[in-house]
Design an enzyme around this catalytic site. Structure first.
Site, PDB file in Angstrom:
ATOM      1  N   LYS A  47     119.756 -30.171  31.385  1.00 51.15           N
ATOM      2  CA  LYS A  47     119.440 -28.751  31.638  1.00 51.15           C
ATOM      3  C   LYS A  47     119.896 -27.865  30.478  1.00 51.15           C
ATOM      4  O   LYS A  47     119.141 -27.024  29.981  1.00 51.15           O
ATOM      5  CB  LYS A  47     120.113 -28.275  32.949  1.00 51.15           C
ATOM      6  CG  LYS A  47     119.730 -29.105  34.166  1.00 51.15           C
ATOM      7  CD  LYS A  47     120.419 -28.615  35.439  1.00 51.15           C
ATOM      8  CE  LYS A  47     121.938 -28.765  35.439  1.00 51.15           C
ATOM      9  NZ  LYS A  47     122.410 -30.182  35.467  1.00 51.15           N
ATOM     10  N   ARG A  55     123.222 -23.809  43.253  1.00 51.09           N
ATOM     11  CA  ARG A  55     123.583 -25.190  43.564  1.00 51.09           C
ATOM     12  C   ARG A  55     123.751 -25.400  45.063  1.00 51.09           C
ATOM     13  O   ARG A  55     124.052 -26.518  45.483  1.00 51.09           O
ATOM     14  CB  ARG A  55     124.909 -25.515  42.892  1.00 51.09           C
ATOM     15  CG  ARG A  55     124.816 -26.321  41.592  1.00 51.09           C
ATOM     16  CD  ARG A  55     126.227 -26.420  41.072  1.00 51.09           C
ATOM     17  NE  ARG A  55     126.529 -27.496  40.206  1.00 51.09           N
ATOM     18  CZ  ARG A  55     126.484 -27.440  38.870  1.00 51.09           C
ATOM     19  NH1 ARG A  55     126.031 -26.366  38.278  1.00 51.09           N
ATOM     20  NH2 ARG A  55     126.883 -28.452  38.150  1.00 51.09           N
ATOM     21  N   ARG A 112     128.788 -37.234  26.101  1.00 52.19           N
ATOM     22  CA  ARG A 112     128.529 -35.837  25.740  1.00 52.19           C
ATOM     23  C   ARG A 112     129.682 -35.178  24.990  1.00 52.19           C
ATOM     24  O   ARG A 112     130.837 -35.347  25.329  1.00 52.19           O
ATOM     25  CB  ARG A 112     128.239 -35.033  27.012  1.00 52.19           C
ATOM     26  CG  ARG A 112     128.171 -33.524  26.772  1.00 52.19           C
ATOM     27  CD  ARG A 112     127.460 -32.801  27.884  1.00 52.19           C
ATOM     28  NE  ARG A 112     128.132 -32.872  29.163  1.00 52.19           N
ATOM     29  CZ  ARG A 112     127.637 -32.330  30.285  1.00 52.19           C
ATOM     30  NH1 ARG A 112     126.467 -31.707  30.267  1.00 52.19           N
ATOM     31  NH2 ARG A 112     128.297 -32.434  31.413  1.00 52.19           N
ATOM     32  N   ARG A 160     134.405 -32.363  27.641  1.00 51.64           N
ATOM     33  CA  ARG A 160     134.839 -31.709  28.881  1.00 51.64           C
ATOM     34  C   ARG A 160     135.770 -32.600  29.691  1.00 51.64           C
ATOM     35  O   ARG A 160     135.555 -33.806  29.778  1.00 51.64           O
ATOM     36  CB  ARG A 160     133.609 -31.342  29.722  1.00 51.64           C
ATOM     37  CG  ARG A 160     132.927 -30.097  29.214  1.00 51.64           C
ATOM     38  CD  ARG A 160     131.586 -29.854  29.836  1.00 51.64           C
ATOM     39  NE  ARG A 160     131.537 -30.088  31.271  1.00 51.64           N
ATOM     40  CZ  ARG A 160     130.443 -29.914  32.000  1.00 51.64           C
ATOM     41  NH1 ARG A 160     129.319 -29.494  31.422  1.00 51.64           N
ATOM     42  NH2 ARG A 160     130.452 -30.145  33.287  1.00 51.64           N
ATOM     43  N   ARG A 169     130.733 -35.350  41.378  1.00 51.12           N
ATOM     44  CA  ARG A 169     129.704 -34.356  41.049  1.00 51.12           C
ATOM     45  C   ARG A 169     128.333 -34.797  41.553  1.00 51.12           C
ATOM     46  O   ARG A 169     127.531 -33.973  42.009  1.00 51.12           O
ATOM     47  CB  ARG A 169     129.673 -34.118  39.531  1.00 51.12           C
ATOM     48  CG  ARG A 169     130.839 -33.247  39.075  1.00 51.12           C
ATOM     49  CD  ARG A 169     131.235 -33.531  37.651  1.00 51.12           C
ATOM     50  NE  ARG A 169     130.271 -33.057  36.673  1.00 51.12           N
ATOM     51  CZ  ARG A 169     130.302 -33.414  35.382  1.00 51.12           C
ATOM     52  NH1 ARG A 169     131.213 -34.253  34.946  1.00 51.12           N
ATOM     53  NH2 ARG A 169     129.421 -32.930  34.552  1.00 51.12           N
TER      54      ARG A 169
HETATM   55  P1  ADP Z   1     126.877 -30.170  34.678  1.00 54.21           P
HETATM   56  O1  ADP Z   1     126.857 -30.285  33.204  1.00 54.21           O
HETATM   57  O2  ADP Z   1     127.583 -31.285  35.343  1.00 54.21           O
HETATM   58  O3  ADP Z   1     125.553 -29.836  35.255  1.00 54.21           O
HETATM   59  P2  ADP Z   1     128.044 -27.469  34.877  1.00 54.21           P
HETATM   60  O4  ADP Z   1     128.531 -27.156  33.519  1.00 54.21           O
HETATM   61  O5  ADP Z   1     126.805 -26.794  35.340  1.00 54.21           O
HETATM   62  O6  ADP Z   1     127.917 -29.046  35.056  1.00 54.21           O
HETATM   63  O7  ADP Z   1     129.187 -27.192  35.936  1.00 54.21           O
HETATM   64  C1  ADP Z   1     130.501 -27.699  35.774  1.00 54.21           C
HETATM   65  C2  ADP Z   1     131.311 -27.431  37.028  1.00 54.21           C
HETATM   66  O8  ADP Z   1     131.396 -26.011  37.252  1.00 54.21           O
HETATM   67  C3  ADP Z   1     130.730 -27.991  38.314  1.00 54.21           C
HETATM   68  O9  ADP Z   1     131.103 -29.333  38.533  1.00 54.21           O
HETATM   69  C4  ADP Z   1     131.360 -27.039  39.354  1.00 54.21           C
HETATM   70  O10 ADP Z   1     132.714 -27.350  39.576  1.00 54.21           O
HETATM   71  C5  ADP Z   1     131.299 -25.711  38.642  1.00 54.21           C
HETATM   72  N1  ADP Z   1     130.033 -24.974  38.875  1.00 54.21           N
HETATM   73  C6  ADP Z   1     129.101 -24.630  37.950  1.00 54.21           C
HETATM   74  N2  ADP Z   1     128.073 -23.958  38.497  1.00 54.21           N
HETATM   75  C7  ADP Z   1     128.343 -23.887  39.831  1.00 54.21           C
HETATM   76  C8  ADP Z   1     127.667 -23.332  40.955  1.00 54.21           C
HETATM   77  N3  ADP Z   1     126.468 -22.721  40.820  1.00 54.21           N
HETATM   78  N4  ADP Z   1     128.255 -23.435  42.170  1.00 54.21           N
HETATM   79  C9  ADP Z   1     129.450 -24.036  42.321  1.00 54.21           C
HETATM   80  N5  ADP Z   1     130.145 -24.600  41.315  1.00 54.21           N
HETATM   81  C10 ADP Z   1     129.607 -24.530  40.065  1.00 54.21           C
HETATM   82  P1  ADP Z   2     123.187 -30.893  31.883  1.00 54.34           P
HETATM   83  O1  ADP Z   2     123.257 -29.488  31.347  1.00 54.34           O
HETATM   84  O2  ADP Z   2     122.024 -31.104  32.803  1.00 54.34           O
HETATM   85  O3  ADP Z   2     124.474 -31.376  32.471  1.00 54.34           O
HETATM   86  P2  ADP Z   2     123.081 -31.680  29.030  1.00 54.34           P
HETATM   87  O4  ADP Z   2     121.952 -30.919  28.456  1.00 54.34           O
HETATM   88  O5  ADP Z   2     124.457 -31.240  28.699  1.00 54.34           O
HETATM   89  O6  ADP Z   2     122.898 -31.850  30.632  1.00 54.34           O
HETATM   90  O7  ADP Z   2     122.893 -33.196  28.577  1.00 54.34           O
HETATM   91  C1  ADP Z   2     123.831 -34.231  28.930  1.00 54.34           C
HETATM   92  C2  ADP Z   2     123.984 -35.218  27.754  1.00 54.34           C
HETATM   93  O8  ADP Z   2     122.771 -35.944  27.579  1.00 54.34           O
HETATM   94  C3  ADP Z   2     124.265 -34.536  26.411  1.00 54.34           C
HETATM   95  O9  ADP Z   2     125.152 -35.347  25.676  1.00 54.34           O
HETATM   96  C4  ADP Z   2     122.877 -34.468  25.735  1.00 54.34           C
HETATM   97  O10 ADP Z   2     122.976 -34.529  24.308  1.00 54.34           O
HETATM   98  C5  ADP Z   2     122.198 -35.716  26.284  1.00 54.34           C
HETATM   99  N1  ADP Z   2     120.754 -35.517  26.495  1.00 54.34           N
HETATM  100  C6  ADP Z   2     120.126 -34.415  26.986  1.00 54.34           C
HETATM  101  N2  ADP Z   2     118.797 -34.621  27.088  1.00 54.34           N
HETATM  102  C7  ADP Z   2     118.575 -35.890  26.676  1.00 54.34           C
HETATM  103  C8  ADP Z   2     117.392 -36.704  26.552  1.00 54.34           C
HETATM  104  N3  ADP Z   2     116.181 -36.240  26.897  1.00 54.34           N
HETATM  105  N4  ADP Z   2     117.540 -37.971  26.082  1.00 54.34           N
HETATM  106  C9  ADP Z   2     118.764 -38.438  25.748  1.00 54.34           C
HETATM  107  N5  ADP Z   2     119.911 -37.749  25.818  1.00 54.34           N
HETATM  108  C10 ADP Z   2     119.825 -36.478  26.291  1.00 54.34           C
END
Ligand code: ADP
Ligand code: ADP
Ligand code: ZN
Length: 213
Positions: free
Chosen positions: A13, A87, A126, A160, A171
């Protein structure tokens, strides 16, 4: 145009949101990034959510709804990309109301589908640039050999605290129990589109572009 990128942790995302920001002058609203910023700056709220985030649980709806509400008043021509929010169903209802009260709506909900097996590798590999937030991956998008961020030239990279297998399990459970009902919710509202998130970053971007029209 306002869009939501919906998918499990590691689906890509943030990666896709950053491309849309660059290409379409959209504004990314990531509650995860906002919560991490609150932790770094040491606010009361940041301290309150730290342990919950590190364990992989969701923080309370009130906190994230408040964070998003603060951002929606400044309108942006390119529109918003919601990333990691909503979420829960309560957050989805709240977002609908916040947008409606500003004569806005969610135009597209893009579900990014990625197999659970692939998510572990995505998450444990990541890292991000400490200066600009560019997202890297040990295997699929490595930091250049000269150690400099391709986007800003920065040389500090972060991992992270919650990007480990143990926290990912929690998660993922939170995703399936609390977030995945949103797929049905937006399907019923009529604006859900699904893309294959397993392809290469550019291939996923093309699918999203096609869905946005
Ligand atoms: P990911 O990369 O795993 O999608 P995020 O960076 O979006 O994770 O979120 C990291 C953490 O922040 C989540 O595991 C949760 O603890 C908190 N968080 C983020 N967005 C939300 C939300 N919309 N509602 C509740 N908790 C959230
Ligand atoms: P989210 O925001 O959904 O948690 P991220 O965009 O941070 O996900 O991506 C998670 C990890 O996967 C990062 O290390 C990113 O570089 C890698 N990644 C994202 N998209 C792809 C893809 N299409 N193919 C391979 N690796 C990817
Ligand atoms: Zn950078």
């Amino acid at each position: 145009m306002n869009i939501l990128l919906l998918g499990p942790p590691g689906a890509g995302k943030g990666t896709q949101a950053k491309q849309l920001v660059d290409e379409r002058q959209m504004v990314q609203l990531s509650t995860g990034d906002m919560l991490r910023a609150a932790r770094t700056s040491g606010t009361e709220m940041g301290k309150k959510v730290a342990a919950v985030m590190d364990a992989g649980h969701l923080v309370t709806d009130d906190i994230v709804i408040g964070l998003i509400a603060e951002q929606l008043d400044a309108s942006h021509e390119g529109g918003f990309i919601f990333d990691g929010f909503p979420r829960t169903l309560a957050q989805a209802d709240a977002l609908g109301e916040l947008l409606a009260s500003r004569d806005q709506k969610l135009d597209h909900v893009i579900e990014m589908q990625v197999d659970d097996d692939a998510l572990v590798a995505r998450i444990v590999g990541r890292s991000t640039c400490g200066d600009c937030g560019e997202i890297y991956h040990d295997q699929t998008k490595p930091i250049p050999a000269d150690g400099k961020c391709t986007n800003c030239g920065g040389t500090e990279f972060k991992r992270r605290a919650d990007d480990n297998e143990e926290s990912l399990k929690i998660r993922l459970m939170a995703y399936y129990k609390q977030t995945s009902p949103l797929i049905g919710y937006y399907y019923a509202k009529g604006n859900l589109e699904s893309v294959n998130g397993l392809g290469e970053i550019d291939a996923v971007a093309s699918e999203i572009k096609a869905a946005l029209g």
